[in-house]
Design an enzyme around this catalytic site. Sequence first.
Site, PDB file in Angstrom:
ATOM      1  N   ARG A 148     -41.398  46.606  21.130  1.00 40.67           N
ATOM      2  CA  ARG A 148     -40.279  47.061  21.956  1.00 40.67           C
ATOM      3  C   ARG A 148     -39.060  46.416  21.571  1.00 40.67           C
ATOM      4  NH1 ARG A 148     -37.590  48.531  26.130  1.00 40.67           N
ATOM      5  NH2 ARG A 148     -36.877  46.713  27.762  1.00 40.67           N
TER       6      ARG A 148
ATOM      7  N   SER B 164     -33.339  46.303  25.837  1.00 41.05           N
ATOM      8  CA  SER B 164     -31.812  45.522  26.409  1.00 41.05           C
ATOM      9  C   SER B 164     -32.753  44.546  27.528  1.00 41.05           C
ATOM     10  CB  SER B 164     -30.935  46.210  26.844  1.00 41.05           C
ATOM     11  OG  SER B 164     -31.186  47.250  27.755  1.00 41.05           O
TER      12      SER B 164
ATOM     13  N   GLY C 293     -36.386  51.789  24.765  1.00 40.92           N
ATOM     14  CA  GLY C 293     -36.299  52.471  26.301  1.00 40.92           C
ATOM     15  C   GLY C 293     -35.517  53.811  26.264  1.00 40.92           C
TER      16      GLY C 293
ATOM     17  N   ARG D 178     -31.220  55.233  21.325  1.00 40.13           N
ATOM     18  CA  ARG D 178     -31.312  54.222  20.523  1.00 40.13           C
ATOM     19  C   ARG D 178     -32.339  54.490  19.557  1.00 40.13           C
ATOM     20  NH1 ARG D 178     -32.991  49.649  23.738  1.00 40.13           N
ATOM     21  NH2 ARG D 178     -31.145  50.023  24.994  1.00 40.13           N
TER      22      ARG D 178
ATOM     23  N   ARG E 207     -38.967  66.434  26.807  1.00 37.96           N
ATOM     24  CA  ARG E 207     -38.305  65.448  27.907  1.00 37.96           C
ATOM     25  C   ARG E 207     -37.082  65.135  27.282  1.00 37.96           C
ATOM     26  NH1 ARG E 207     -41.303  64.330  32.872  1.00 37.96           N
ATOM     27  NH2 ARG E 207     -42.974  65.673  32.964  1.00 37.96           N
TER      28      ARG E 207
ATOM     29  N   ARG F 298     -25.068  49.357  23.996  1.00 35.42           N
ATOM     30  CA  ARG F 298     -26.672  49.120  24.003  1.00 35.42           C
ATOM     31  C   ARG F 298     -27.286  50.315  23.312  1.00 35.42           C
ATOM     32  NH1 ARG F 298     -24.888  48.564  29.576  1.00 35.42           N
ATOM     33  NH2 ARG F 298     -25.366  50.635  29.999  1.00 35.42           N
TER      34      ARG F 298
ATOM     35  N   ASP G 233     -26.733  42.139  29.385  1.00 29.29           N
ATOM     36  CA  ASP G 233     -26.074  41.746  30.878  1.00 29.29           C
ATOM     37  C   ASP G 233     -26.287  40.501  31.092  1.00 29.29           C
ATOM     38  OD1 ASP G 233     -27.116  44.611  30.867  1.00 29.29           O
ATOM     39  OD2 ASP G 233     -25.552  44.584  32.576  1.00 29.29           O
TER      40      ASP G 233
HETATM   41  O1  LIG Z   1     -32.593  49.227  27.068  1.00 25.61           O
HETATM   42  P1  LIG Z   1     -33.843  49.288  27.446  1.00 25.61           P
HETATM   43  O2  LIG Z   1     -35.106  49.317  26.211  1.00 25.61           O
HETATM   44  O3  LIG Z   1     -34.027  50.942  28.220  1.00 25.61           O
HETATM   45  O4  LIG Z   1     -34.296  48.208  28.378  1.00 25.61           O
HETATM   46  C1  LIG Z   1     -33.758  47.802  29.641  1.00 25.61           C
HETATM   47  O5  LIG Z   1     -32.822  48.968  29.901  1.00 25.61           O
HETATM   48  C2  LIG Z   1     -33.163  49.654  31.009  1.00 25.61           C
HETATM   49  C3  LIG Z   1     -32.209  49.435  32.295  1.00 25.61           C
HETATM   50  O6  LIG Z   1     -30.992  49.684  31.987  1.00 25.61           O
HETATM   51  C4  LIG Z   1     -34.601  49.180  31.319  1.00 25.61           C
HETATM   52  O7  LIG Z   1     -35.422  50.133  30.499  1.00 25.61           O
HETATM   53  C5  LIG Z   1     -34.730  47.755  30.794  1.00 25.61           C
HETATM   54  O8  LIG Z   1     -35.877  47.459  30.422  1.00 25.61           O
HETATM   55  O1  LIG Z   2     -29.912  43.267  33.932  1.00 27.48           O
HETATM   56  C1  LIG Z   2     -30.597  44.055  33.227  1.00 27.48           C
HETATM   57  C2  LIG Z   2     -30.244  44.621  31.997  1.00 27.48           C
HETATM   58  C3  LIG Z   2     -31.032  45.270  31.265  1.00 27.48           C
HETATM   59  N1  LIG Z   2     -32.267  45.588  31.702  1.00 27.48           N
HETATM   60  C4  LIG Z   2     -32.591  45.044  32.909  1.00 27.48           C
HETATM   61  O2  LIG Z   2     -33.822  45.581  33.392  1.00 27.48           O
HETATM   62  N2  LIG Z   2     -31.817  44.262  33.574  1.00 27.48           N
END
Ligand SMILES: O=P(O)(O)O[C@H]1O[C@H](CO)[C@@H](O)[C@H]1O
Ligand SMILES: O=c1cc[nH]c(=O)[nH]1
Length: 235
Positions: free
Chosen positions: A87, A90, A20, A24, A43, A218, A205
């Site tokens: 994918r 996190s 995401g 990263r 973007r 992260r 988390d």
């Molecule tokens: O770390 P990424 O890949 O962005 O994934 C998680 O982190 C984001 C939220 O903090 C959301 O995109 C969720 O799916």
């Molecule tokens: O709590 C969390 C942590 C990472 N991504 C999420 O969507 N939720």
Amino acid sequence: MSTHIGAEAGQIAERVLLPGDPLRAKWIAETYLKDSYCYSTVRNMLGFTGTYEGVAVSVQGSGMGMPSASIYAHELINDYGVKALIRVGSCGAIRDELKLRDVVAAIGSSTDSNMNRVRFDGLIDYAPVADFGLLRTAVDVAAEKGIEMRVGPILAADAFYTDRPDLYDRLADYGVLAVEMESAALYTIAARFGARALTLLTVSDHIKTGERTTAQEREQTFSQMVEVALKTIIS
Ligand SMILES: O=P(O)(O)O[C@H]1O[C@H](CO)[C@@H](O)[C@H]1O
Ligand SMILES: O=c1cc[nH]c(=O)[nH]1
């Protein structure tokens, strides 16, 4: 270029990792790929191509949430001919036995998003699932590397901040391991357009205990998940 990705034809590999976080993506490219170059800064959703163990691999940031991730998955597959997407995200753990930094492979993805209800006229609860071949390979790779990887169902939520934590408890009762925000859309779009997809996650988390990693962690430290993903995608 496509509407949201600034790559020329041929600049994106058939095998793509999708974090995401675009930073990263940069960290993965700089840390793991040989001869990598940035093919898109549109973007600031960075995308890179290089090689991993001699095989061409791209890494494309996909943003947060299903609307954003859907755009990148759709264009990668339909405009650039991508065949396999993993994918590398996190997630927040909702079951007690999961710990911070555990690696999770999402076999299936429940969702509170309306996207698939619209797709199926509200008549079918479509079940977005991982590509079995990619999942099986990832399980083998994790075992070879001695990485304990949990395989199970997850929730792809539209909202990061929820008013209904009670629903997370109920989902946990039904075996759902963790919550993130993209996998259901990724699995659905890959199925629709004949590509293969898998979601690997690192617990950033713990929703029950309140423990969390930092933004820097992260971005730059989820190496076990990334190594499983890279080895899987080139197999
Ligand atoms: O770390 P990424 O890949 O962005 O994934 C998680 O982190 C984001 C939220 O903090 C959301 O995109 C969720 O799916
Ligand atoms: O709590 C969390 C942590 C990472 N991504 C999420 O969507 N939720």
